[in-house]
Scaffold this motif. Structure first.
Motif, PDB file in Angstrom:
ATOM      1  N   GLN A   1       0.827  -1.205   0.000  1.00 54.84           N
ATOM      2  CA  GLN A   1       0.000   0.000   0.000  1.00 54.84           C
ATOM      3  C   GLN A   1       0.862   1.256   0.000  1.00 54.84           C
ATOM      4  O   GLN A   1       0.552   2.240  -0.670  1.00 54.84           O
ATOM      5  N   LEU A   2       1.951   1.247   0.752  1.00 54.04           N
ATOM      6  CA  LEU A   2       2.848   2.396   0.795  1.00 54.04           C
ATOM      7  C   LEU A   2       3.448   2.660  -0.581  1.00 54.04           C
ATOM      8  O   LEU A   2       3.511   3.811  -1.031  1.00 54.04           O
ATOM      9  N   GLU A   3       3.858   1.634  -1.266  1.00 56.53           N
ATOM     10  CA  GLU A   3       4.425   1.804  -2.602  1.00 56.53           C
ATOM     11  C   GLU A   3       3.370   2.341  -3.567  1.00 56.53           C
ATOM     12  O   GLU A   3       3.655   3.215  -4.384  1.00 56.53           O
ATOM     13  N   ARG A   4       2.157   1.833  -3.477  1.00 55.81           N
ATOM     14  CA  ARG A   4       1.069   2.356  -4.329  1.00 55.81           C
ATOM     15  C   ARG A   4       0.808   3.825  -4.030  1.00 55.81           C
ATOM     16  O   ARG A   4       0.611   4.630  -4.938  1.00 55.81           O
ATOM     17  N   THR A   5       0.792   4.185  -2.754  1.00 58.11           N
ATOM     18  CA  THR A   5       0.571   5.578  -2.358  1.00 58.11           C
ATOM     19  C   THR A   5       1.685   6.468  -2.903  1.00 58.11           C
ATOM     20  O   THR A   5       1.423   7.545  -3.444  1.00 58.11           O
ATOM     21  N   ARG A   6       2.910   6.015  -2.784  1.00 59.21           N
ATOM     22  CA  ARG A   6       4.035   6.797  -3.303  1.00 59.21           C
ATOM     23  C   ARG A   6       3.961   6.949  -4.823  1.00 59.21           C
ATOM     24  O   ARG A   6       4.305   7.996  -5.365  1.00 59.21           O
ATOM     25  N   ALA A   7       3.521   5.922  -5.510  1.00 60.61           N
ATOM     26  CA  ALA A   7       3.377   6.002  -6.965  1.00 60.61           C
ATOM     27  C   ALA A   7       2.316   7.040  -7.344  1.00 60.61           C
ATOM     28  O   ALA A   7       2.510   7.826  -8.275  1.00 60.61           O
ATOM     29  N   VAL A   8       1.210   7.059  -6.627  1.00 63.79           N
ATOM     30  CA  VAL A   8       0.157   8.040  -6.893  1.00 63.79           C
ATOM     31  C   VAL A   8       0.671   9.448  -6.603  1.00 63.79           C
ATOM     32  O   VAL A   8       0.424  10.380  -7.372  1.00 63.79           O
TER      33      VAL A   8
END
Length: 109
Positions: A25-32
């Motif tokens: 989830q953290l990686e997805r958030t950072r990508a967004v």
């Protein structure tokens, strides 16, 4: 010795699953966040180009033998990116003695 059924995970195993999910989830958030930052930068560039398209600038007389020239902001003859004027300021400048309009970009308002 008692072996728990496969459906019963140890506390450590459950925490590792949670950790992995949170990392995902953290990686997805950072990508967004990266995508939104890039979009903001593209929007700033578009806004800057729009402002330049409807702006003017004065070229000091030092470079033109005593004549100050009024240019469209995107005129290739005077490329400094400072001192932009809006339409009202450009109209005022055109009425001032010693200021002439560029014959290439024809900045008349």
């Amino acid at each position: 010795m008692y072996d728990p059924p496969p459906s019963e995970l140890s506390r450590l195993a459950r925490l590792r699953v949670v950790e992995e999910y949170q990392a995902h989830q953290l990686e997805r958030t950072r990508a967004v966040i990266r995508e939104l930052e890039a979009e903001q930068e593209r929007q700033r560039e578009r806004d800057k180009k729009r402002r330049i398209e409807v702006s003017w600038k004065l070229q000091p007389s030092l470079a033109n033998g005593g004549v100050t020239l009024l240019h469209r902001a995107n005129c290739g003859l005077y490329t400094k990116e400072i001192g932009y004027l809006d339409a009202v300021e450009a109209q005022i400048a055109m009425g001032e003695p010693g200021i002439e309009c560029c014959q290439v970009c024809r900045p008349q308002v």
